[in-house]
Design an enzyme around this catalytic site. Structure first.
Site, PDB file in Angstrom:
ATOM      1  N   SER A   1      92.617  20.325  66.385  1.00 18.54           N
ATOM      2  CA  SER A   1      92.132  18.988  66.833  1.00 18.54           C
ATOM      3  C   SER A   1      92.673  18.195  65.798  1.00 18.54           C
ATOM      4  O   SER A   1      93.198  16.707  66.185  1.00 18.54           O
ATOM      5  CB  SER A   1      90.504  19.007  67.085  1.00 18.54           C
ATOM      6  OG  SER A   1      90.078  18.305  65.506  1.00 18.54           O
ATOM      7  N   ASN A   2      92.794  18.340  64.529  1.00 26.34           N
ATOM      8  CA  ASN A   2      93.418  17.429  63.854  1.00 26.34           C
ATOM      9  C   ASN A   2      95.111  17.401  64.082  1.00 26.34           C
ATOM     10  O   ASN A   2      95.610  16.418  63.903  1.00 26.34           O
ATOM     11  CB  ASN A   2      93.105  17.861  62.313  1.00 26.34           C
ATOM     12  CG  ASN A   2      92.003  17.296  61.462  1.00 26.34           C
ATOM     13  OD1 ASN A   2      91.980  15.953  61.497  1.00 26.34           O
ATOM     14  ND2 ASN A   2      91.185  17.961  61.306  1.00 26.34           N
TER      15      ASN A   2
ATOM     16  N   ILE B   1      94.975  31.781  52.846  1.00 25.05           N
ATOM     17  CA  ILE B   1      95.408  30.970  51.598  1.00 25.05           C
ATOM     18  C   ILE B   1      96.927  31.419  51.411  1.00 25.05           C
ATOM     19  O   ILE B   1      97.260  32.466  51.195  1.00 25.05           O
ATOM     20  CB  ILE B   1      94.462  31.668  50.488  1.00 25.05           C
ATOM     21  CG1 ILE B   1      92.835  31.215  50.958  1.00 25.05           C
ATOM     22  CG2 ILE B   1      94.752  31.302  49.365  1.00 25.05           C
ATOM     23  CD1 ILE B   1      91.879  31.942  50.156  1.00 25.05           C
TER      24      ILE B   1
ATOM     25  N   ASN C   1      96.291  19.088  52.757  1.00 29.00           N
ATOM     26  CA  ASN C   1      95.404  19.815  53.603  1.00 29.00           C
ATOM     27  C   ASN C   1      94.143  18.787  53.801  1.00 29.00           C
ATOM     28  O   ASN C   1      93.962  17.646  53.036  1.00 29.00           O
ATOM     29  CB  ASN C   1      94.786  20.805  52.968  1.00 29.00           C
ATOM     30  CG  ASN C   1      93.639  21.869  53.459  1.00 29.00           C
ATOM     31  OD1 ASN C   1      93.670  21.944  54.945  1.00 29.00           O
ATOM     32  ND2 ASN C   1      92.894  22.319  53.008  1.00 29.00           N
TER      33      ASN C   1
ATOM     34  N   HIS D   1      89.792  18.748  54.130  1.00 27.66           N
ATOM     35  CA  HIS D   1      88.827  19.789  53.914  1.00 27.66           C
ATOM     36  C   HIS D   1      87.554  18.980  54.197  1.00 27.66           C
ATOM     37  O   HIS D   1      87.532  17.806  53.913  1.00 27.66           O
ATOM     38  CB  HIS D   1      88.814  19.974  52.445  1.00 27.66           C
ATOM     39  CG  HIS D   1      87.609  20.948  51.840  1.00 27.66           C
ATOM     40  ND1 HIS D   1      87.645  22.140  52.412  1.00 27.66           N
ATOM     41  CD2 HIS D   1      86.414  20.851  51.618  1.00 27.66           C
ATOM     42  CE1 HIS D   1      86.504  22.983  51.950  1.00 27.66           C
ATOM     43  NE2 HIS D   1      85.860  21.966  51.316  1.00 27.66           N
TER      44      HIS D   1
ATOM     45  N   SER E   1      87.875  15.269  53.029  1.00 28.11           N
ATOM     46  CA  SER E   1      88.833  14.882  51.764  1.00 28.11           C
ATOM     47  C   SER E   1      90.415  15.221  52.139  1.00 28.11           C
ATOM     48  O   SER E   1      90.566  16.372  53.085  1.00 28.11           O
ATOM     49  CB  SER E   1      88.579  15.682  50.622  1.00 28.11           C
ATOM     50  OG  SER E   1      87.251  15.309  50.194  1.00 28.11           O
TER      51      SER E   1
ATOM     52  N   ASP F   1      91.347  23.932  47.363  1.00 27.03           N
ATOM     53  CA  ASP F   1      90.650  22.811  47.568  1.00 27.03           C
ATOM     54  C   ASP F   1      90.544  21.979  46.046  1.00 27.03           C
ATOM     55  O   ASP F   1      89.669  21.287  46.023  1.00 27.03           O
ATOM     56  CB  ASP F   1      89.325  22.949  48.343  1.00 27.03           C
ATOM     57  CG  ASP F   1      89.346  23.507  49.746  1.00 27.03           C
ATOM     58  OD1 ASP F   1      90.423  23.287  50.320  1.00 27.03           O
ATOM     59  OD2 ASP F   1      88.503  24.393  49.902  1.00 27.03           O
TER      60      ASP F   1
END
Lengths: 197, 197
Positions: free
Chosen positions: A14-15, A93, A108, A110, A137, A146
């Site tokens: 979706s992003n 990862i 990224n 988060h 973020s 993260d």
């Protein structure tokens, strides 16, 4: 000129779709040149193809070593002259070696106000902790999970009526705004850098 | 009837003064019945006295054991029939035994959006990390530092122009609003509880 963006996904994307649409609507000056999925069932791949974006599905299970899997991703990114990698729900990862190759060129999103609630299920972590504000973020990816430098954040208020589902929805809506804003900021820094060359 | 509040301070007592004034202006239905300082130079003590509040200064250095020091604080609190202890810049970590005695009756304000940036210098921690939002939290005190259940939080945006000093100031302003709001919420729960008796 903006970035040649490569987006890594594992699911809905979706992003990813949001970034593609922002680029195609010229809200960003960058282009999405490649979407890579590590999941054969990632719905996002079809969405990307519908938008005319080149895609690749690279499965870790097809490689003996993680390094070879990552080399294959790297090969695709290089082939498309990608100079900014956006993770968007990429559920693997990445190794320190891969991240080093893409230092300051991999970001990224988060679903929490980092440094709170790193790792998986950040929305539920926040809900269960009982915080009154959470958010999302966009950050540079470094070798710790993260923990890279924060580029931008958005806040979501948690009210008494909220559920994990409603918070997850609200955060996702903010993610869409945030990721584009963060990319705009990076474009400005990038253009400034090019001007000075 | 509201709480008989006891406030523990070590310094300026700006949150303390804010709570006293809210009680005296009937913004809260509680009363501040006692202010205890563990620092002979705490400016807050004089401010409390000027408002007509009973005060006590109890120095840990006057006691051989921490337990005796805490027993002395406990004695003063009990003498004034305190049923809610508010920490307001109280710079000593209370023992598990003391906290157990005041379970769910001792709260603290912390200058960050917990669980981010626990411990000392939370404002600087946030600034140095580079978060775009920080804030403050009122929480129950439990045996772990700054880890008790959150009662309420406020957000402060960090802009590029901000310094540690400007952020600290902005957080403190929000703290004053937050602590009163949190106390109002506790008063409502407390009154509800009394009604049901």
């Amino acid at each position: 000129m903006g970035f040649n963006i490569g987006i890594l996904i594992s699911g809905q994307g979706s992003n990813m779709l949001n970034i593609i649409e922002a680029c195609q609507a010229n809200k960003l000056i960058s282009d999405v040149n490649l979407v890579v999925s590590n999941n054969p069932d990632a719905v996002g791949i079809k969405k990307a193809e519908k938008k005319g974006i080149k895609t690749a599905t690279i499965l870790q299970s097809n490689f003996l070593k993680k390094k070879d899997f990552e080399d294959a991703i790297n090969f695709e990114l290089k082939k498309e002259k990608i100079n900014l990698v956006c993770l968007a729900g990429f559920m693997t990862i990445l190794s320190e070696a891969f991240i080093k190759k893409w230092k300051n060129k991999i970001i990224n999103i988060h679903p929490s106000l980092l440094p709170s609630f790193k790792g998986l299920n950040a929305q539920s972590q926040a809900f269960r902790y009982g915080v009154k504000y959470t958010g999302c973020s966009v950050h540079y990816v470094d070798k710790e999970i993260d923990s890279g430098k924060i580029i931008d954040q958005e806040v979501v208020k948690i009210s008494e009526k909220d559920t994990i589902e409603s918070i997850t929805r609200k955060i996702l809506m903010k993610e869409h705004i945030l990721y584009i804003n963060a990319l705009k900021q990076l474009e400005e820094i990038y253009i400034d850098g090019q001007d000075k060359k």
